[in-house]
Design a protein around this motif. Structure first.
Motif, PDB file in Angstrom:
ATOM      1  N   ARG A 377       0.778  -1.198   0.108  1.00  0.00           N
ATOM      2  CA  ARG A 377       0.107  -0.009   0.037  1.00  0.00           C
ATOM      3  C   ARG A 377       0.822   1.225  -0.047  1.00  0.00           C
ATOM      4  N   LYS A 378       1.802   1.102   0.891  1.00  0.00           N
ATOM      5  CA  LYS A 378       2.731   2.573   1.064  1.00  0.00           C
ATOM      6  C   LYS A 378       3.622   2.670  -0.527  1.00  0.00           C
ATOM      7  N   ARG A 379       4.192   1.347  -0.667  1.00  0.00           N
ATOM      8  CA  ARG A 379       5.257   1.865  -1.845  1.00  0.00           C
ATOM      9  C   ARG A 379       4.494   2.019  -3.073  1.00  0.00           C
ATOM     10  N   ALA A 380       3.192   1.568  -3.382  1.00  0.00           N
ATOM     11  CA  ALA A 380       2.229   1.589  -4.649  1.00  0.00           C
ATOM     12  C   ALA A 380       1.975   3.100  -4.764  1.00  0.00           C
ATOM     13  N   LEU A 381       1.466   3.582  -3.614  1.00  0.00           N
ATOM     14  CA  LEU A 381       1.106   5.113  -3.517  1.00  0.00           C
ATOM     15  C   LEU A 381       2.282   5.943  -3.618  1.00  0.00           C
ATOM     16  N   MET A 382       3.411   5.543  -3.204  1.00  0.00           N
ATOM     17  CA  MET A 382       4.556   6.466  -3.329  1.00  0.00           C
ATOM     18  C   MET A 382       5.182   6.596  -4.858  1.00  0.00           C
ATOM     19  N   HIS A 383       5.019   5.321  -5.525  1.00  0.00           N
ATOM     20  CA  HIS A 383       5.380   5.311  -7.123  1.00  0.00           C
ATOM     21  C   HIS A 383       4.535   5.482  -7.952  1.00  0.00           C
TER      22      HIS A 383
END
Length: 470
Positions: A377-383
């Protein structure tokens, strides 16, 4: 007449090379007529043929005492001196022969031989100080061609062989001398030196002590004995501290032991490996690797050091180096255990060359299902590309790539079967999983909302974004 008869019989046996019988008859001749120089000269020649040069020297000296003009007596005395390694005394004898017979070719040649031996002695002395032990061995081998009964030359050669690590050869030379003279302090010292350098320290001390009994002022034996006792004590203290879990003290003791004698290669190799083990316990893995490297430099057959270093390489994810060490071990000792260790390292090396999905998501390899979802969730939103729509083309391309990798990582690690294959090092594409077919956006939609949901990134201020579901 009776003495002459004994002499003639001795000559006959000498001609037949039966030197023991010849010796017996020359002795009878001497007993019958003890003041005849030639009888002593003949018995000296016989003793020389039997290799008993020290006894032969006594007879030759007696012959020239009885008759100073006895040329063969002087020659034989010179030959005995030379064979025993006393080239200076030999030279005086040969010079005396030339005073009596200036054309004597044998004396001329023997005088040259004596000079050659003296020259080799000088060279060896200088090279020993330079620690060029190979050259000393060469010089002693040449000198022993002229002085085959010289214990001094043999001992120096044996000592240098020991210092070169050629222990069986050194022990053979020392043992030969001890068979002839069990009280020879130098031979006892060399025998102890071989044991000392082979890490048989307790036995070595026994030989050093024995040598010192024979020669209390034997400096080399004294120093070696002191070093051996100190090494043994420090190593044992270090081992004790390690077993008690006092790794800091063990490290200090092993370090002190390493400073005692840099020439003791085998013991120092073990000390380096022991200290490497201590460093690994202290999690100083790079220092542990350095210690094990020093150990195998000293002893390239030291399996334990290779195994310890390989484990440290595994712990620091230096898998190529680990594989190299395990291959070396397995080539030397083809055991099931070593084969398994090599296989594990090869799997980890193969895995290390693939994408590290755990690293991409920023989770530990033992992460739970919830931790993997949270990380995605965190990485997908970040990139997500929409978040970087206002960035340069280069940044957009890089973020799009990372977004896709995050999707790949989640797809694999969230599926227990795929995750198990990935963790075991299997090639996922060989299992029919073509990573090029992944659609990161579909994964994102599936994760964040039901099919057909609207979502977008909207700016709430410079550089700040929030995700909005439709």
């Amino acid at each position: 007449r009776e003495a002459e008869s004994f002499k003639e019989q001795g000559n006959a046996y000498y001609a037949k090379k039966d030197y023991n019988e010849a010796y017996n008859y020359y002795t009878k001749a001497i007993d019958t007529c003890p003041n005849n120089a030639s009888y002593y000269g003949n018995r000296a020649a016989t003793l020389m043929m039997l290799g008993r040069f020290r006894e032969a020297l006594g007879d030759a000296q007696q012959s020239v005492r009885l008759d100073d003009s006895f040329v063969r007596g002087h020659l034989r005395e010179g030959k005995c001196h030379l064979s025993l390694g006393n080239a200076m005394a030999a030279s005086r004898c040969f010079q005396r022969v030339l005073e009596l017979d200036h054309k004597n070719t044998q004396a001329q040649q023997e005088l040259k031989n004596a000079s050659t031996v003296l020259e080799y002695e000088k060279i060896a002395e200088v090279d020993f100080e330079k620690r060029d032990f190979r050259k000393v061995v060469f010089c002693m081998d040449r000198a022993l061609e002229f002085a085959p009964a010289c214990h001094r030359f043999k001992i120096l050669k044996a000592e240098c062989l020991a210092l070169l690590g050629r222990y069986p050869e050194a022990q053979s030379v020392a043992s030969d001398i001890l068979r002839m003279d069990s009280t020879n302090a130098d031979a006892l010292y060399v025998r102890g030196l071989c044991l000392y350098y082979e890490d048989c320290i307790e036995k070595a001390v026994q030989f050093f002590v024995q040598a010192l009994r024979m020669a209390p002022d034997h400096e080399k034996a004294c120093l070696a004995c002191r070093n051996a006792k100190a090494l043994k004590a420090k190593k044992e203290d270090g081992n004790k501290a390690f077993k008690e879990g006092n790794y800091k003290l063990a490290y200090e003791l092993y370090t002190e032991a390493l400073g005692i004698d840099p020439n003791n290669i085998k013991t120092n190799a073990k000390l380096y490996c022991n200290r490497g083990t201590v460093n690994s316990k202290l999690r100083k893995l790079e220092e542990a690797i350095d210690d094990c490297t020093n150990a195998v430099k000293l002893d390239d057959t030291y399996i334990k050091a290779y195994l310890r270093r390989a484990q440290c390489y595994m712990d620091t994810e230096q898998y190529e180096d680990a594989v190299r060490d395990y291959e070396k071990v397995y080539q030397t000792e083809k055991t099931k255990e070593h084969k398994q260790l090599l296989k594990m390292a090869q799997v980890e090396l193969k895995k290390s060359k693939r994408k590290d999905y755990y690293k991409i998501l920023g989770v530990d390899k033992n992460a739970s299902e919830d931790e993997i979802k949270k990380a995605y969730r965190k990485r997908a939103l970040m990139h997500h590309p929409d978040r970087h729509s206002g960035a340069s083309a280069e940044v957009q391309k890089e973020e799009e790539k990372k977004f896709k990798e995050v999707g790949e990582a989640f797809t694999i690690l969230s599926d227990p079967k795929k995750k198990a294959r990935y963790d075991s090092g299997q090639d996922l594409e060989e299992d029919g999983l073509n990573m090029g077919d992944f659609d990161a956006n579909n994964i994102f939609k599936a994760f964040f909302g039901a099919p057909g949901s609207n979502f977008s990134f909207e700016a709430s201020g410079p550089g700040n974004f929030f995700f909005q579901f439709g």
